[in-house]
Structures are given as C-alpha cells and as structure tokens.
Design a protein around this motif. Structure first.
Motif, PDB file in Angstrom:
ATOM      1  N   ALA A 175      -3.485   3.451 -13.139  1.00 49.44           N
ATOM      2  CA  ALA A 175      -4.774   3.428 -12.446  1.00 49.44           C
ATOM      3  C   ALA A 175      -5.179   1.992 -12.124  1.00 49.44           C
ATOM      4  CB  ALA A 175      -5.839   4.110 -13.301  1.00 49.44           C
ATOM      5  N   VAL A 176      -4.953   1.079 -13.052  1.00 50.11           N
ATOM      6  CA  VAL A 176      -5.281  -0.336 -12.824  1.00 50.11           C
ATOM      7  C   VAL A 176      -4.464  -0.874 -11.649  1.00 50.11           C
ATOM      8  CG1 VAL A 176      -5.055  -2.669 -13.808  1.00 50.11           C
ATOM      9  CG2 VAL A 176      -6.012  -0.819 -15.198  1.00 50.11           C
ATOM     10  N   GLY A 177      -3.173  -0.560 -11.631  1.00 51.20           N
ATOM     11  CA  GLY A 177      -2.303  -1.010 -10.535  1.00 51.20           C
ATOM     12  C   GLY A 177      -2.764  -0.438  -9.208  1.00 51.20           C
ATOM     13  N   GLU A 178      -3.171   0.803  -9.244  1.00 55.06           N
ATOM     14  CA  GLU A 178      -3.642   1.471  -8.015  1.00 55.06           C
ATOM     15  C   GLU A 178      -4.857   0.748  -7.427  1.00 55.06           C
ATOM     16  OE1 GLU A 178      -2.232   4.168  -6.606  1.00 55.06           O
ATOM     17  OE2 GLU A 178      -3.727   4.129  -5.005  1.00 55.06           O
ATOM     18  N   LEU A 179      -5.818   0.443  -8.298  1.00 56.16           N
ATOM     19  CA  LEU A 179      -7.042  -0.202  -7.795  1.00 56.16           C
ATOM     20  C   LEU A 179      -6.735  -1.636  -7.325  1.00 56.16           C
ATOM     21  CD1 LEU A 179      -9.997  -0.058  -7.150  1.00 56.16           C
ATOM     22  CD2 LEU A 179     -10.545  -0.558  -9.533  1.00 56.16           C
ATOM     23  N   ALA A 180      -5.856  -2.324  -8.054  1.00 57.72           N
ATOM     24  CA  ALA A 180      -5.493  -3.695  -7.645  1.00 57.72           C
ATOM     25  C   ALA A 180      -4.880  -3.689  -6.247  1.00 57.72           C
ATOM     26  CB  ALA A 180      -4.519  -4.299  -8.654  1.00 57.72           C
ATOM     27  N   ARG A 181      -3.974  -2.760  -6.016  1.00 61.98           N
ATOM     28  CA  ARG A 181      -3.299  -2.693  -4.715  1.00 61.98           C
ATOM     29  C   ARG A 181      -4.306  -2.348  -3.612  1.00 61.98           C
ATOM     30  NH1 ARG A 181      -1.530   0.724  -1.599  1.00 61.98           N
ATOM     31  NH2 ARG A 181      -2.140   2.454  -2.957  1.00 61.98           N
ATOM     32  N   ALA A 182      -5.165  -1.379  -3.903  1.00 60.75           N
ATOM     33  CA  ALA A 182      -6.117  -0.925  -2.879  1.00 60.75           C
ATOM     34  C   ALA A 182      -7.159  -1.989  -2.543  1.00 60.75           C
ATOM     35  CB  ALA A 182      -6.812   0.345  -3.354  1.00 60.75           C
ATOM     36  N   ALA A 183      -7.521  -2.814  -3.538  1.00 58.05           N
ATOM     37  CA  ALA A 183      -8.573  -3.808  -3.304  1.00 58.05           C
ATOM     38  C   ALA A 183      -8.027  -5.076  -2.656  1.00 58.05           C
ATOM     39  CB  ALA A 183      -9.260  -4.157  -4.635  1.00 58.05           C
TER      40      ALA A 183
ATOM     41  N   GLY B 289      -7.075  -7.101   2.935  1.00 60.25           N
ATOM     42  CA  GLY B 289      -6.225  -7.190   4.124  1.00 60.25           C
ATOM     43  C   GLY B 289      -6.927  -6.618   5.348  1.00 60.25           C
ATOM     44  N   GLY B 290      -7.625  -5.503   5.175  1.00 59.92           N
ATOM     45  CA  GLY B 290      -8.366  -4.885   6.284  1.00 59.92           C
ATOM     46  C   GLY B 290      -9.478  -5.789   6.779  1.00 59.92           C
ATOM     47  N   GLN B 291     -10.151  -6.442   5.833  1.00 56.92           N
ATOM     48  CA  GLN B 291     -11.224  -7.363   6.207  1.00 56.92           C
ATOM     49  C   GLN B 291     -10.656  -8.556   6.981  1.00 56.92           C
ATOM     50  OE1 GLN B 291     -14.328  -6.922   6.000  1.00 56.92           O
ATOM     51  NE2 GLN B 291     -15.445  -8.816   5.725  1.00 56.92           N
TER      52      GLN B 291
ATOM     53  N   LYS C 236      -9.981  -1.548   5.200  1.00 56.17           N
ATOM     54  CA  LYS C 236     -11.366  -1.809   4.767  1.00 56.17           C
ATOM     55  C   LYS C 236     -12.002  -0.629   4.036  1.00 56.17           C
ATOM     56  CE  LYS C 236     -14.729  -3.739   7.073  1.00 56.17           C
ATOM     57  NZ  LYS C 236     -15.632  -4.221   8.148  1.00 56.17           N
ATOM     58  N   THR C 237     -11.848   0.547   4.601  1.00 52.55           N
ATOM     59  CA  THR C 237     -12.526   1.725   4.059  1.00 52.55           C
ATOM     60  C   THR C 237     -11.552   2.688   3.392  1.00 52.55           C
ATOM     61  OG1 THR C 237     -13.942   1.556   5.999  1.00 52.55           O
ATOM     62  CG2 THR C 237     -14.228   3.495   4.610  1.00 52.55           C
ATOM     63  N   GLY C 238     -10.441   2.947   4.095  1.00 53.72           N
ATOM     64  CA  GLY C 238      -9.521   3.989   3.638  1.00 53.72           C
ATOM     65  C   GLY C 238      -8.894   3.674   2.285  1.00 53.72           C
TER      66      GLY C 238
ATOM     67  N   GLU D 127      -6.999   9.869   2.089  1.00 54.69           N
ATOM     68  CA  GLU D 127      -6.751   9.140   3.344  1.00 54.69           C
ATOM     69  C   GLU D 127      -7.567   9.742   4.491  1.00 54.69           C
ATOM     70  OE1 GLU D 127      -2.071   7.997   2.344  1.00 54.69           O
ATOM     71  OE2 GLU D 127      -2.538   9.685   3.656  1.00 54.69           O
ATOM     72  N   GLN D 128      -7.534  11.058   4.591  1.00 59.91           N
ATOM     73  CA  GLN D 128      -8.223  11.724   5.706  1.00 59.91           C
ATOM     74  C   GLN D 128      -9.739  11.651   5.536  1.00 59.91           C
ATOM     75  OE1 GLN D 128      -6.741  12.742   8.507  1.00 59.91           O
ATOM     76  NE2 GLN D 128      -4.803  12.001   7.659  1.00 59.91           N
ATOM     77  N   LEU D 129     -10.204  11.759   4.303  1.00 60.07           N
ATOM     78  CA  LEU D 129     -11.654  11.646   4.075  1.00 60.07           C
ATOM     79  C   LEU D 129     -12.139  10.237   4.430  1.00 60.07           C
ATOM     80  CD1 LEU D 129     -14.280  12.947   2.997  1.00 60.07           C
ATOM     81  CD2 LEU D 129     -13.717  11.962   0.773  1.00 60.07           C
ATOM     82  N   GLY D 130     -11.354   9.221   4.052  1.00 58.36           N
ATOM     83  CA  GLY D 130     -11.720   7.839   4.370  1.00 58.36           C
ATOM     84  C   GLY D 130     -11.831   7.636   5.871  1.00 58.36           C
ATOM     85  N   LEU D 131     -10.888   8.231   6.597  1.00 59.96           N
ATOM     86  CA  LEU D 131     -10.905   8.121   8.060  1.00 59.96           C
ATOM     87  C   LEU D 131     -12.145   8.823   8.625  1.00 59.96           C
ATOM     88  CD1 LEU D 131      -9.540   7.400  10.752  1.00 59.96           C
ATOM     89  CD2 LEU D 131      -8.144   9.467  10.528  1.00 59.96           C
TER      90      LEU D 131
END
Ligand code: GRG
Length: 294
Positions: free
Chosen positions: A136-144, A151-153, A176-178, A207-211
């Motif tokens: 879970a920690v790795g997941e959040l690190a990658r996503a943030a 990266g999106g910003q 940014k959002t997804g 993914e689809q909800l974020g979009l």
C-alpha cells in the motif's frame, strides 16, 4: 442504498481520525495544517479506500490509517496547487487559501508536512501484515510522484499556452486526478489482501471513476465559476473546451458505465462503490443542467 447516509458516516470516521492525528497545538505550523486539512472537503479518496477495503474483506478500522494518508496527500496537493507559482488561487474549500492566510513559506511547509506525515501514518497501522502495508505504501508513493500526480501537474505546467488536444488533456488528468483515485481503491484492496482478479476490477473502477470525476469537475467548473476564473478562461486544458459540453458529458457517462461494468460481477458487496460512481456523474444534473444531452 442510502449513499448519502453511507458517505456521511464514513466521512465522520475519517474526520475523527484526522483530528486525532492532528490535535490542536500552539505552533503556527500546526494551526496552518489544521486550517487546510480540517476545513471541509468531501473526503472522497479516503472513502473510496474504505469502501474498496470492505469489498475485499478488510474492516474499516484496518484501512482507516491508509485512507487518512490518501487525504493528507490530496490536501497537500491542493495547498501546493493553490500557490502563486502554480494556480495562484485565493479560495479553496470555500475559504481563503493557505498561503493567503499564513504566507507562502508556511503553505509550502504545510504541504511538505502533510506529504511526509502521510507515509508516517501508514507505518502506525496495526493489524495489517507488513507485506500488505508495504504494498500500500508503494502504491501511494507511485501514485503521488513523478509517475502519477506530480508528473500530471508537470505536464499541466508545460501545456500552458499550447493548444489543448484530447490526448494531452487525458495524459494530464490521468496523472493529476486519476492516479490518486486509482490509488485510493487499490490501497484499500491491497491492505485487504485482495486477490489479483479483484484488484484488477477495482483498478479499472478507480481509473474510470477518476476520469468521470475530472470531466464532471471540468464541466461544473465551466458552468459555475462566477468570477470568470474558470479553468478554460485561465488557459487550462479542459474536456469541455476540447469536446464541447455535450460530448464531454457523454465521455463522463461512458467512464461511469465502464466503472460500473467492472463492479458488476461483485454484486451487492460493491453497492457503495456503485452508488458513488452514479453520484459523481449525477452532479451534472444539479449543477450544469445545460450539459444534458438530447
Ligand atoms: C502541486 C504536487 C501538486 C499537485 C497538484 C491534484 C493536483 C495536482 C492539483 C489539485 C487541483 C485540482 C483542481 C485538481 C483536479 C482534481 C480536483 C478536482 C481536485 C479537487 O478534488 P475534490 O473535489 O476536493 O475531491 P475536496 O475539497 O472535496 O477534497
């Protein structure tokens, strides 16, 4: 289901956990952190983590620290996004932005502290097997990080003044959002030890909800901003600017339907996630009725 009742109850749990983690203290930094973190917000990302965790069999109590970590990262991103070097916004969650109240230096530190504390908070979770917590920690690190929200910003900053294309908008918003929406459901599922097939379904849902959420936000932003500071007017790439409102709405509905299709085999246990996806897109009928197709 009574989705509003569900959201209120989950929001209350998250709210209490955030207050417990950041009790009032005399320092200016703590005051500024509490101002940004406890001053409203739908708490959608932590609620998604809790709901996905429940689908995969974890208790709300087990997932709660991870859910709060998502809210800390989200709030940090808002505080930094509002800074003069980024969007230079005066209002956030209906109140003056952090840097307007506390100054730019403190607002930068609020974001820094929230991001760091998010990862600290996940290490305090009890009753989660270390490999699950680490995933879970790795997941959040990658996503943030660079592969996700930051990266999106960066893509968004680089796009300023360049013509908006659908491909560019998609890439910006996927980051940014997804990324954080997807991480929210995946973090809940990973803490619960979800098997790969379930994790895949929840990932597609996120993914689809974020979009859908981003398209709806773009449409309502364009419809509501009374001060002329719409994203489109600020030269930001938005879905309705490229597609027009009616097609943008159709894209949001399609994303919702794909999110619901991913949940379909899960039946009643995914009821809350199902209701949340419907609610996100239903906002269009309340705030931007002119976007109704046909
Ligand atoms: C500065 C590192 C850094 C990242 C910024 C996520 C982001 C990237 C900026 C936030 C600004 C923004 C408007 C992003 C689009 C996503 C969005 C609509 C965020 C607001 O989310 P809500 O509606 O906010 O869930 P609340 O206040 O309810 O939590």
């Amino acid at each position: 289901m009574d989705v509003q009742g569900y959201l209120v109850a989950r929001r209350r749990l998250v709210e209490r956990a955030l207050v417990r983690r950041f009790p009032a203290r005399g320092t200016g930094l703590r005051r500024a952190i509490r101002y940004s973190l406890l001053g409203g917000g739908k708490r959608l990302r932590p609620i998604l983590a809790l709901a996905a965790g429940e689908v995969a069999g974890a208790s709300v109590r087990t997932v709660l620290p991870f859910a709060c970590a998502l809210e800390l990262v989200h709030t940090y991103s808002l505080v930094h996004d509002d800074l003069p070097a980024m969007d230079d916004d005066d209002l956030r969650r209906g109140r003056p932005t952090s840097h307007r109240v506390f100054g730019e230096g403190v607002a930068i530190l609020v974001g820094d502290a929230l991001l760091t504390e998010a990862f600290g908070l996940m290490t305090t979770a009890s009753g989660v097997a270390p490999p699950r917590a680490l995933a879970a920690v790795g997941e959040l690190a990658r996503a943030a990080g660079e592969a996700g929200m930051v990266g999106g910003q960066a893509l968004d900053l680089a796009a300023a003044g360049r013509p908006a294309t659908l491909a560019r908008i998609r890439a910006i918003h996927r980051g940014k959002t997804g990324a954080l929406f997807t991480a929210a459901v995946r973090v809940g599922a990973l803490v619960a030890g979800a098997p790969p097939a379930l994790l895949r379904r929840l990932t597609t849902y996120g993914e689809q909800l974020g979009l859908a959420f981003q398209i709806v936000d773009d449409i309502t932003d364009a419809a509501q901003a009374g001060d002329g500071r719409t994203d489109a007017a600020l030269g930001k790439a938005t879905y309705p600017a490229v597609l027009g409102i009616v097609r943008a709405r159709a894209h949001a509905e399609q994303a919702r339907d794909r999110a619901l299709a991913a949940l379909a085999p899960l039946g009643a246990r995914a009821e809350a996630l199902h209701a949340i996806a419907c609610l996100v897109v239903a906002q269009l009928d309340e705030s931007a009725p002119s976007a109704r197709a046909g």
